[in-house]
Each structure stands twice: as C-alpha cells, then as structure tokens.
Scaffold this active site. Structure first.
Site, mmCIF file in Angstrom:
data_model
loop_
_atom_site.group_PDB
_atom_site.id
_atom_site.type_symbol
_atom_site.label_atom_id
_atom_site.label_comp_id
_atom_site.label_asym_id
_atom_site.label_seq_id
_atom_site.Cartn_x
_atom_site.Cartn_y
_atom_site.Cartn_z
ATOM 1 N N SER A 152 0.839 -1.192 0.000
ATOM 2 C CA SER A 152 0.000 0.000 0.000
ATOM 3 C C SER A 152 0.874 1.241 0.000
ATOM 4 O O SER A 152 1.972 1.251 0.577
ATOM 5 C CB SER A 152 -0.902 0.029 1.244
ATOM 6 O OG SER A 152 -1.580 1.274 1.354
ATOM 7 N N TYR A 165 -0.816 -0.465 9.947
ATOM 8 C CA TYR A 165 -1.015 -0.850 8.547
ATOM 9 C C TYR A 165 0.188 -0.443 7.697
ATOM 10 O O TYR A 165 0.687 -1.228 6.869
ATOM 11 C CB TYR A 165 -2.295 -0.180 8.041
ATOM 12 C CG TYR A 165 -2.701 -0.508 6.634
ATOM 13 C CD1 TYR A 165 -3.237 -1.750 6.311
ATOM 14 C CD2 TYR A 165 -2.595 0.448 5.622
ATOM 15 C CE1 TYR A 165 -3.635 -2.045 5.006
ATOM 16 C CE2 TYR A 165 -2.994 0.171 4.331
ATOM 17 C CZ TYR A 165 -3.514 -1.077 4.023
ATOM 18 O OH TYR A 165 -3.903 -1.353 2.738
ATOM 19 N N LYS A 169 2.632 -2.975 5.669
ATOM 20 C CA LYS A 169 2.676 -2.915 4.211
ATOM 21 C C LYS A 169 4.078 -2.614 3.678
ATOM 22 O O LYS A 169 4.460 -3.118 2.617
ATOM 23 C CB LYS A 169 1.668 -1.881 3.693
ATOM 24 C CG LYS A 169 0.214 -2.320 3.824
ATOM 25 C CD LYS A 169 -0.026 -3.663 3.141
ATOM 26 C CE LYS A 169 -1.488 -3.997 2.984
ATOM 27 N NZ LYS A 169 -1.704 -5.330 2.379
#
Length: 304
Positions: A152, A165, A169
């Site tokens: 991401s 997150y 990622k």
C-alpha cells in the site's frame, strides 16, 4: 507470451469480496484452478463465516471453472499450511500465491493499543510470510512459482492514523524483495501491487470534512476489479522476467514504484562530530529532504 493461467493452481487469500474476489474470478477466467480463501470475519475480526468464500467458489464453478473454498486463517503458521495443503489436496499442486487478506485498525499512533497493532501485523505481515513460506518448498521442488503480495502507498509513502497498517505494508515490500532474491535460483518470482480501489476496507475511511469527502469520492471511482489484470499477469508465465518489483494500480493507470536508494552524500575527511553534522551535513542535504507528505499528497491527480 499470453498471460494465460491454464491448468495452473492459484491460492488467493482474502478472496471473499472486493479486490480478492476480483482476482479469484479473473484467475479462473484465465484458466486457473483457484483456492478461494477467506475467514469471512467482520472488519473488527468478529463472526467467522464460510459464506463469502463459498459464494465466490460457487460463482467460479457456475461459470465453468474449478474452485474450492477455504476458511483457514493466514495469521497462524498452521493455518497457512492448511491453506496450501487445501490446494494440494484438491488440485495436486500450487503454482501461484496471491497474498491479499487484510484488515484495518486505524488509530492515531499516540492512541493505538497493543491489540490494534498486533491484529494488523498478524494478518498482513505475518500472514504474508506464513502463506508464502508454506508454499515455498513446493515452488522450490517444482522449480517454478509466483508470489503476488498486496502492499500500500500508506507504507510506501505514508498516511495518517495507520502506523500498524503502514508498517506491515512496507514490511511486505522488504519481504517480497527477500523472497525474490532467495528464490530466484528456483525460477520463483515475487512482486508487489499497491492497489487503489474502493472496497470494504477503504469504506471505513472517514468522510466528514470536505477534504475527506473529496478523497472518498475519488476512491469510489476506482473499481476493485481493475486490480485483477495485473495480478493475473504477474502470476502468469508471461511475467517470467519480472521479479522484485512494486507496481501501483489506480483505475486504468499502472505505476512502477521506486525502491530506496541513496539520494545525497556528504563526506568529512577527519570524521564527523555532532556539531559538524548540524553545521555542514544537514544544510548540504536539506534541499534533498523528503517532505512530510501523505499518499494522497503525492498521488493527488484524478484517477484515469
């Protein structure tokens, strides 16, 4: 070479909806036999349900393809091995792994608790490693295979309220590069996709301020199914010379993302002191500093 997946066996995690569903359907349409893995839990991790995986598998079979549903968890070593074993038990081999399973526990860093950190790291980073590792020996023995991992721009560039997150990622990018290097001798490839798409995960993005509403409106234009062609290509033999790369897919746009490389260097023949670093090194490098930007600041143009 055609990007066909004819007679290949592909495992897609998090395939019960959104991006994963699109990839599973596209893999089947390209001729692959598909393991549709999904726990079927809510975004908070509650209420496991076999329904989403079963429905996608049934959709593939109704279109004339071959698929089996699986509901084991990517976040444990044993669960990951069971997912790979499901491919072997049902189809006799495994040729590609798409690590797509994900979750969110968005919170500002200074408010994030241990559970919110671990829940995201477990699914994204541990899950990607566990499933990849479970397939590795089979890829090695057959001297061929492909990994496609979802990263991401939250990790590649940055975002607010996503320390867990973003860390996971960006960790996946490093993991993918390590896999590409370690497995190259066995003709095994590993690549990443940073998807821009409206899905169940992105639907949790706040949309209260005018700026937030504008961002969500842009995301809603980006269909989850647009990610699938790149995943199919990277899993196919047509991508035999593509490994260790990071691509972003944004509606009809494909971006090749950069890797970390030296930007500027300064040298002091007698060695550095803290004072000299402040007086010489930092001023010399300052014009090359990266701004404290978020993903939408860097990739802010309208989707194509």
């Amino acid at each position: 070479m055609s990007a066909t997946m004819q007679d290949k066996v592909v495992l897609v995690t998090g395939a019960g909806g959104g991006i994963g569903r699109g990839i599973a359907l596209a893999m089947a349409a390209a001729g692959a036999r598909v393991v549709v893995n999904d726990l079927g839990v809510s975004m908070s991790g509650d209420g496991a349900d076999a329904g989403p995986a079963q429905r996608v598998a049934e959709e593939i079979r109704a279109a004339g393809g071959q698929a089996v549903a699986n509901t084991d968890s990517v976040s444990s070593w044993n669960g990951a091995h069971k997912i790979v074993q499901c491919a072997l038990d049902n189809f006799g081999r495994i040729d590609a792994v798409v690590n797509n399973a994900g979750n969110l526990r968005d919170r500002m860093f200074f408010k994030m608790n241990e559970e919110e950190w671990r829940a995201v790291i477990d699914v994204h980073l541990h899950g990607t490693f566990f499933v990849s590792r479970a397939a590795a020996n089979y890829f090695k023995d057959q001297e061929g295979g492909a990994y496609v991992h979802m990263t991401s721009t939250s990790g590649l560039i940055g975002n607010l309220g996503q320390a867990n997150y973003s860390a996971a990622k960006l960790g996946i990018v490093a993991l993918s590069k390590s896999i590409a290097l370690d497995m190259q001798r066995f003709n095994v490839r590993s690549n990443c996709i940073a998807p821009f798409a409206w899905s169940r995960m992105t639907s949790s993005i706040p949309s209260e301020t005018p700026e937030e509403k504008a961002r969500v409106a842009k995301l809603q234009k980006m269909e989850a199914g647009k990610i699938a062609p790149m995943a199919v290509f990277l899993a196919s033999d047509a991508a035999r010379e593509v490994s260790g790369q990071i691509f972003a897919v944004r509606a009809n746009e494909i971006l090749l993302m950069s890797h970390s490389r030296p930007v500027r260097s300064v040298h002091m023949s007698e060695g550095w002191t803290p004072e000299a670093i402040g007086e010489v090194a930092m001023p010399a490098m300052r014009n090359s500093f990266f701004k404290l930007e978020r993903s939408p600041d860097v990739i802010g143009w309208d989707p194509i």
